[in-house]
Design a protein around this motif. Sequence first.
Motif, PDB file in Angstrom:
ATOM      1  N   SER A  16      61.364  93.203  58.622  1.00 46.63           N
ATOM      2  CA  SER A  16      62.679  93.542  57.973  1.00 46.63           C
ATOM      3  C   SER A  16      63.482  92.637  57.040  1.00 46.63           C
ATOM      4  CB  SER A  16      63.742  93.869  59.110  1.00 46.63           C
ATOM      5  OG  SER A  16      64.044  92.507  59.911  1.00 46.63           O
ATOM      6  N   HIS A  17      62.710  91.588  56.936  1.00 47.48           N
ATOM      7  CA  HIS A  17      63.483  90.528  56.017  1.00 47.48           C
ATOM      8  C   HIS A  17      62.613  89.995  54.865  1.00 47.48           C
ATOM      9  CE1 HIS A  17      66.203  90.294  59.607  1.00 47.48           C
ATOM     10  NE2 HIS A  17      67.071  89.480  58.703  1.00 47.48           N
ATOM     11  N   THR A  18      61.548  90.886  54.674  1.00 41.33           N
ATOM     12  CA  THR A  18      60.611  90.606  53.575  1.00 41.33           C
ATOM     13  C   THR A  18      60.842  90.980  52.643  1.00 41.33           C
ATOM     14  OG1 THR A  18      58.540  90.146  55.203  1.00 41.33           O
ATOM     15  CG2 THR A  18      58.068  90.734  52.718  1.00 41.33           C
ATOM     16  N   LEU A  30      57.902  86.374  50.612  1.00 38.24           N
ATOM     17  CA  LEU A  30      59.330  85.928  50.253  1.00 38.24           C
ATOM     18  C   LEU A  30      60.191  86.424  51.432  1.00 38.24           C
ATOM     19  CD1 LEU A  30      60.765  84.121  48.323  1.00 38.24           C
ATOM     20  CD2 LEU A  30      61.459  86.457  47.145  1.00 38.24           C
ATOM     21  N   LEU A  31      60.806  85.474  52.117  1.00 34.43           N
ATOM     22  CA  LEU A  31      61.650  86.027  53.253  1.00 34.43           C
ATOM     23  C   LEU A  31      63.226  85.766  53.062  1.00 34.43           C
ATOM     24  CD1 LEU A  31      60.994  86.845  56.304  1.00 34.43           C
ATOM     25  CD2 LEU A  31      61.662  84.565  57.067  1.00 34.43           C
ATOM     26  N   TYR A  32      63.948  86.786  53.222  1.00 35.37           N
ATOM     27  CA  TYR A  32      65.338  86.773  53.204  1.00 35.37           C
ATOM     28  C   TYR A  32      65.718  86.107  54.570  1.00 35.37           C
ATOM     29  CZ  TYR A  32      70.362  87.514  52.741  1.00 35.37           C
ATOM     30  OH  TYR A  32      71.706  87.367  52.584  1.00 35.37           O
ATOM     31  N   VAL A  33      66.901  85.121  54.543  1.00 35.48           N
ATOM     32  CA  VAL A  33      67.277  84.383  55.530  1.00 35.48           C
ATOM     33  C   VAL A  33      68.884  84.705  55.666  1.00 35.48           C
ATOM     34  CG1 VAL A  33      67.657  82.092  56.620  1.00 35.48           C
ATOM     35  CG2 VAL A  33      65.582  82.521  55.110  1.00 35.48           C
ATOM     36  N   ASP A  34      69.154  85.148  57.104  1.00 34.93           N
ATOM     37  CA  ASP A  34      70.579  85.697  56.952  1.00 34.93           C
ATOM     38  C   ASP A  34      71.541  84.470  57.116  1.00 34.93           C
ATOM     39  OD1 ASP A  34      70.331  88.605  57.503  1.00 34.93           O
ATOM     40  OD2 ASP A  34      68.964  87.734  58.835  1.00 34.93           O
ATOM     41  N   ARG A  35      71.026  83.369  57.745  1.00 32.63           N
ATOM     42  CA  ARG A  35      72.007  82.268  58.158  1.00 32.63           C
ATOM     43  C   ARG A  35      71.317  81.043  58.147  1.00 32.63           C
ATOM     44  NH1 ARG A  35      75.601  85.026  62.046  1.00 32.63           N
ATOM     45  NH2 ARG A  35      76.375  86.008  60.439  1.00 32.63           N
ATOM     46  N   LEU A 125      73.074  86.463  66.415  1.00 32.30           N
ATOM     47  CA  LEU A 125      72.735  88.115  66.730  1.00 32.30           C
ATOM     48  C   LEU A 125      71.468  88.433  66.553  1.00 32.30           C
ATOM     49  CD1 LEU A 125      75.868  89.130  64.477  1.00 32.30           C
ATOM     50  CD2 LEU A 125      76.137  88.609  66.840  1.00 32.30           C
ATOM     51  N   PRO A 126      71.152  89.344  67.551  1.00 31.01           N
ATOM     52  CA  PRO A 126      69.847  90.145  67.349  1.00 31.01           C
ATOM     53  C   PRO A 126      69.475  90.581  66.051  1.00 31.01           C
ATOM     54  CG  PRO A 126      71.002  90.644  69.324  1.00 31.01           C
ATOM     55  CD  PRO A 126      72.003  90.060  68.886  1.00 31.01           C
ATOM     56  N   GLY A 127      68.450  90.564  65.598  1.00 33.23           N
ATOM     57  CA  GLY A 127      67.858  90.926  64.274  1.00 33.23           C
ATOM     58  C   GLY A 127      67.843  90.080  63.293  1.00 33.23           C
ATOM     59  N   LEU A 128      68.720  88.838  63.328  1.00 34.38           N
ATOM     60  CA  LEU A 128      68.813  88.102  62.488  1.00 34.38           C
ATOM     61  C   LEU A 128      67.609  87.049  62.076  1.00 34.38           C
ATOM     62  CD1 LEU A 128      72.466  86.762  62.545  1.00 34.38           C
ATOM     63  CD2 LEU A 128      71.584  88.718  61.406  1.00 34.38           C
ATOM     64  N   VAL A 129      67.616  86.393  60.922  1.00 30.91           N
ATOM     65  CA  VAL A 129      66.563  85.319  60.613  1.00 30.91           C
ATOM     66  C   VAL A 129      67.450  84.269  60.307  1.00 30.91           C
ATOM     67  CG1 VAL A 129      65.020  84.487  59.202  1.00 30.91           C
ATOM     68  CG2 VAL A 129      64.655  86.609  59.766  1.00 30.91           C
ATOM     69  N   ILE A 130      67.480  83.202  61.125  1.00 31.87           N
ATOM     70  CA  ILE A 130      68.107  81.816  60.904  1.00 31.87           C
ATOM     71  C   ILE A 130      67.156  80.583  60.706  1.00 31.87           C
ATOM     72  CG2 ILE A 130      69.706  80.457  61.864  1.00 31.87           C
ATOM     73  CD1 ILE A 130      70.848  82.569  63.433  1.00 31.87           C
ATOM     74  N   ALA A 131      67.134  79.902  59.607  1.00 32.98           N
ATOM     75  CA  ALA A 131      66.370  78.838  59.451  1.00 32.98           C
ATOM     76  C   ALA A 131      67.167  77.649  59.158  1.00 32.98           C
ATOM     77  CB  ALA A 131      65.448  79.091  58.307  1.00 32.98           C
ATOM     78  N   GLY A 144      66.574  87.692  70.273  1.00 35.95           N
ATOM     79  CA  GLY A 144      66.147  88.281  69.544  1.00 35.95           C
ATOM     80  C   GLY A 144      66.226  88.356  68.130  1.00 35.95           C
ATOM     81  N   THR A 145      66.466  86.746  67.676  1.00 34.06           N
ATOM     82  CA  THR A 145      66.558  86.440  66.451  1.00 34.06           C
ATOM     83  C   THR A 145      65.218  85.552  66.044  1.00 34.06           C
ATOM     84  OG1 THR A 145      68.952  86.231  66.781  1.00 34.06           O
ATOM     85  CG2 THR A 145      67.978  84.917  65.272  1.00 34.06           C
ATOM     86  N   LEU A 146      64.905  85.629  64.923  1.00 38.05           N
ATOM     87  CA  LEU A 146      63.780  84.681  64.376  1.00 38.05           C
ATOM     88  C   LEU A 146      64.333  83.323  64.070  1.00 38.05           C
ATOM     89  CD1 LEU A 146      60.805  84.055  63.738  1.00 38.05           C
ATOM     90  CD2 LEU A 146      61.149  85.158  61.619  1.00 38.05           C
ATOM     91  N   GLY A 147      64.353  82.308  64.534  1.00 36.18           N
ATOM     92  CA  GLY A 147      64.652  80.993  64.243  1.00 36.18           C
ATOM     93  C   GLY A 147      63.778  80.083  64.074  1.00 36.18           C
ATOM     94  N   PHE A 148      63.624  79.281  63.084  1.00 37.54           N
ATOM     95  CA  PHE A 148      62.680  78.261  62.872  1.00 37.54           C
ATOM     96  C   PHE A 148      63.257  77.166  62.068  1.00 37.54           C
ATOM     97  CE2 PHE A 148      61.979  81.484  59.726  1.00 37.54           C
ATOM     98  CZ  PHE A 148      62.216  80.922  58.392  1.00 37.54           C
TER      99      PHE A 148
END
Length: 477
Positions: A16-18, A30-35, A125-131, A144-148
């Motif tokens: 969903s973030h590609t 290439l990944l979009y990062v929300d926050r 929030l669920p569904g976000l990508v946070i790096a 339910g967030t992708l954090g790394f």
Amino acid sequence: MGVKESRTLYDKLVDSHTIDQIDNIGSEVLLYVDRTVLNEYTSPQAFTGLRDAGRKAWRPEAALGVVDHVNSTQAERGALSLQPLDIQSDYFSRNCRDFGIELFDLFHHQQGIEHVVLPDLGLVLPGLVIAAGDSHTTTYGAFGTLGFGIGTSDIEHLLATQTLVYRRLKNMRVTVGGQLPLGTTAKDLIMTVIRQIGAAGATGYALEFAGSVVAELSMEGRMTICNMAVESGARAAVMAPDKKTFDYIAGKPKAPFGNAFGIACARWKDLVSDLSARFDRDIYIDASCIEPMVTWGTSPDQALPISGRVPDPDNELNPDKRRDNWRALEYMGLQPGMELTAIEVDYAFIGSCTNARIEDLRSAAAVLEGRRVASSVRAIVVPGSSEVRRQAEREGIDCIFIDAGFEWRQSGCSMCLAMNDDFIPPGGRCASSTNRNFEGRQGVDSRTHLMSPAMVAAAAVSGRLRDVREFGGNNES
């Protein structure tokens, strides 16, 4: 119409973030990062790079700056709280101001450890990508967030473009069944997982935690698990969001509200792995067999139930592990066969992004109430955020800690990594609720035993490692 391919929760988050595939097979995207969240320790070079290149932050509103790593946690804050690292903090303040990023500096009412502050605010929030520039960004997987975690050059790229070059991970599922026994916690569970798969056992994987025990855990407990998943080598950890997740987010200052929140919850319910999704590796953990855990060595996977004895390295068949175990025992000043409960401690520390939330403080206070810290122990508690500190004071938890002989401090990373005036002196031994027990982690030649906050409290009053079940037990994080 073809059958839609089943996907894991992790793959759904990445897909969903590609923005685009970089290679032909989609392993690099290439990944979009929300926050992102920034701190004063890992961000300076990134800001310098932006400034030297004449670049702006692409979406400054998607970033938050928090002072947490190097600040003093002395009980009273003033000018001395910034020393001797005020140059670093000043540069961070300047960077946030120049690039239009909101900053929670040392005197902000919401200041705290980044991985405690963001959930406090409802920014996870669920569904976000946070790096972010900290490996324990995996904490956010509890929602339910992708954090790394990312490095300094990646922070610069993220601020400039709101994207990252990202390599997909394989999928590993850890299903936890049974029931956590009285006196055991989420910390004991994740320490058991790390011990079982090893400190590098999840390298190259995203971990999904599932099963009845995970569903029963509080959000604080889930965050503890995702936080420490990185200690098994995992670069990401996720859990499917549920009603507990939604209830935790509801009413937070930055969370959606009204109709927007209801619409968001309906969408978040789809953030689950498909029933037929394929995992590259599956592990099952029977929680009923878990006991309160402590580490004996210098790696998070060198852990045992508190009822155990220090292992004999010569019984290890793997020569590399045998060598590492002997080195760990030498560093820790322990002998094979020692009962873990015979190990005396000089310090007790409750804090860090792993275990400094309100539930953690409550569980330790339940052990401490009516008891006193042993005269041979210096005991310190550092709430994970200013908001957690205020809530604890509203509940009278601060008085329990103070009456027991703990120092009640301001928020920050503190003794977790000893980048400030909170550290263990050479040879000192600490019962700690943190996430890492590496050589020198809490101070030069310091010795660290990881455990749950309640176990730290038990060690503090006993002057030695102690089974918290002897104090009546609890089932918090």
